[in-house]
Write an enzyme that holds these catalytic residues in place. Structure first.
Site, PDB file in Angstrom:
ATOM      1  CB  THR A 126      -0.902   0.017   1.246  1.00 15.32           C
ATOM      2  OG1 THR A 126      -1.530   1.306   1.381  1.00 15.32           O
ATOM      3  CG2 THR A 126      -0.105  -0.241   2.517  1.00 15.32           C
ATOM      4  CG  ASP A 127      -1.086   4.954  -1.035  1.00 18.52           C
ATOM      5  OD1 ASP A 127      -1.633   4.338  -0.100  1.00 18.52           O
ATOM      6  OD2 ASP A 127      -1.691   5.800  -1.725  1.00 18.52           O
ATOM      7  CD  GLU A 128      -3.278   3.582   4.392  1.00 16.14           C
ATOM      8  OE1 GLU A 128      -3.179   3.772   5.625  1.00 16.14           O
ATOM      9  OE2 GLU A 128      -4.282   3.079   3.866  1.00 16.14           O
ATOM     10  CE1 TYR A 153      -3.119  -2.422   5.865  1.00 16.56           C
ATOM     11  CE2 TYR A 153      -3.248  -0.066   5.425  1.00 16.56           C
ATOM     12  CZ  TYR A 153      -3.197  -1.372   4.968  1.00 16.56           C
ATOM     13  OH  TYR A 153      -3.217  -1.622   3.624  1.00 16.56           O
ATOM     14  CE  LYS A 157      -0.075  -4.717   3.140  1.00 14.91           C
ATOM     15  NZ  LYS A 157      -0.472  -6.046   2.585  1.00 14.91           N
TER      16      LYS A 157
END
Length: 325
Positions: A126-128, A153, A157
């Site tokens: 994810t870009d997060e 979260y 990741k």
């Protein structure tokens, strides 16, 4: 015949990817391993449940014996890991579950794949993991940007990515990591922004927006992401990371107002609630690498993708009504 193990394939992006593979690669075999937690839904795959090329197995990705049995029995060539706890709010309340699934689960899959020996392992990230950009900035994250996750979260990741990279460096495993921006489209569980606002609006409820609604995300129609993942899976260079973005930055306020217009709702239904802890201000991805190396570009404009998504939910009210119950 190419053989795939798709983990988390009953979720939003995973189920869309299975549909995409079956349509684009007729001579394939797909095994879908999913624990069927709250966001895993076999209704997402009901239309292909009887397809002889598709097999569903309920199980935990941390169960290495099961994973290795599946890899050997189905002679799996490619493992694509979609399995994840992915909702930031839930990670604030129970971060340990995110560590167990997202980080330890990825490590268990890597070790199973290493022991059995497969052609390629693709980690869906994810870009997060990059953290936040300033709202008034024009900067975008490249694949070389320092990871600075803001939530349990995104931290889980990012940690998973480190294990994936280590298996490339240490064992020479052919791996890739994809980091995509916010996906939207059919079959998305209605805790995420677009389906949350959609389903609330269709039921005459308020449309809740965090804080001031100024937070910006880049939006990617899920089919474009599936096409990019397929390209990375078959043509990505070993060990490389690829950003996948939709070139469609919108604020949460813009999303809410677009849905109000498309659903003929009242703007008074938009409500503002207490902001999320550690709420990142803006995400934006530089996608020049995947465009240059693999020739990928998003094919769906945001306006077309949102209209298609709204129409899908209008035609599948039973799908989300059953979830909300």
């Amino acid at each position: 015949m190419e053989s795939y193990l798709i983990t988390g394939g009953a979720g939003f992006i995973g189920s869309n990817f299975i549909h995409y593979l079956l349509a684009q690669r007729p001579n394939c075999r797909i095994v879908n391993l999913d624990l069927l937690t709250y966001a895993g839904n076999l209704a997402n795959l009901a239309d292909i449940a009887q397809d002889p090329r598709y097999q569903f197995v309920q199980g935990n990705i941390n169960n290495q014996n099961l994973v290795q049995q599946l890899l050997r029995h189905y002679r799996v060539d490619y493992l694509v890991n979609f399995a994840a706890e992915s909702h930031v709010d839930r990670s604030l309340k129970n971060p340990g579950v995110f560590l167990q699934t997202n980080t330890q689960g990825t490590l268990a899959l890597l070790e199973s794949a290493r022991q059995v020996g497969i052609q390629k392992f693709v980690q869906i990230s994810t870009d997060e993991v990059y953290g936040s950009l300033e709202l008034d900035s024009s900067a975008k994250f490249t694949e070389q940007a320092v990871l600075a996750p803001s939530s349990p979260y995104s931290a889980s990741k990012a940690a998973a990515e480190m294990f994936v990279h280590s298996y490339y460096q240490t064992y020479g495993m052919d791996v890739n990591i994809t980091r995509s921006s916010n996906n939207y489209g059919p079959y998305q569980y209605p805790e995420k922004l677009i389906p949350l606002l959609l389903t609330h609006g269709l039921q005459g409820q308020e449309l809740p927006i965090y804080g001031t609604g100024e937070n910006i995300r880049d939006w990617l129609y899920v089919e474009d992401n599936c096409r990019a993942i397929d390209l990375v899976l078959h043509h990505g260079q070993a060990g490389e990371i690829y950003n996948i973005g939709g070139h469609a930055e919108r604020s949460n306020n813009e999303i809410a107002n677009l849905l109000v217009d498309q659903l003929n709702l009242s703007g008074n239904q938009i409500s503002y609630v207490a902001d999320r802890l550690g709420h990142d201000q803006r995400y934006a991805l530089d996608t020049s690498k995947i465009e240059r190396e693999l020739g990928w570009q998003p094919q769906w404009s945001f306006e077309e993708g949102l209209k298609h998504t709204v129409n899908w939910y209008l035609k599948h009210k039973d799908w989300f009504y059953s979830l909300r119950k």
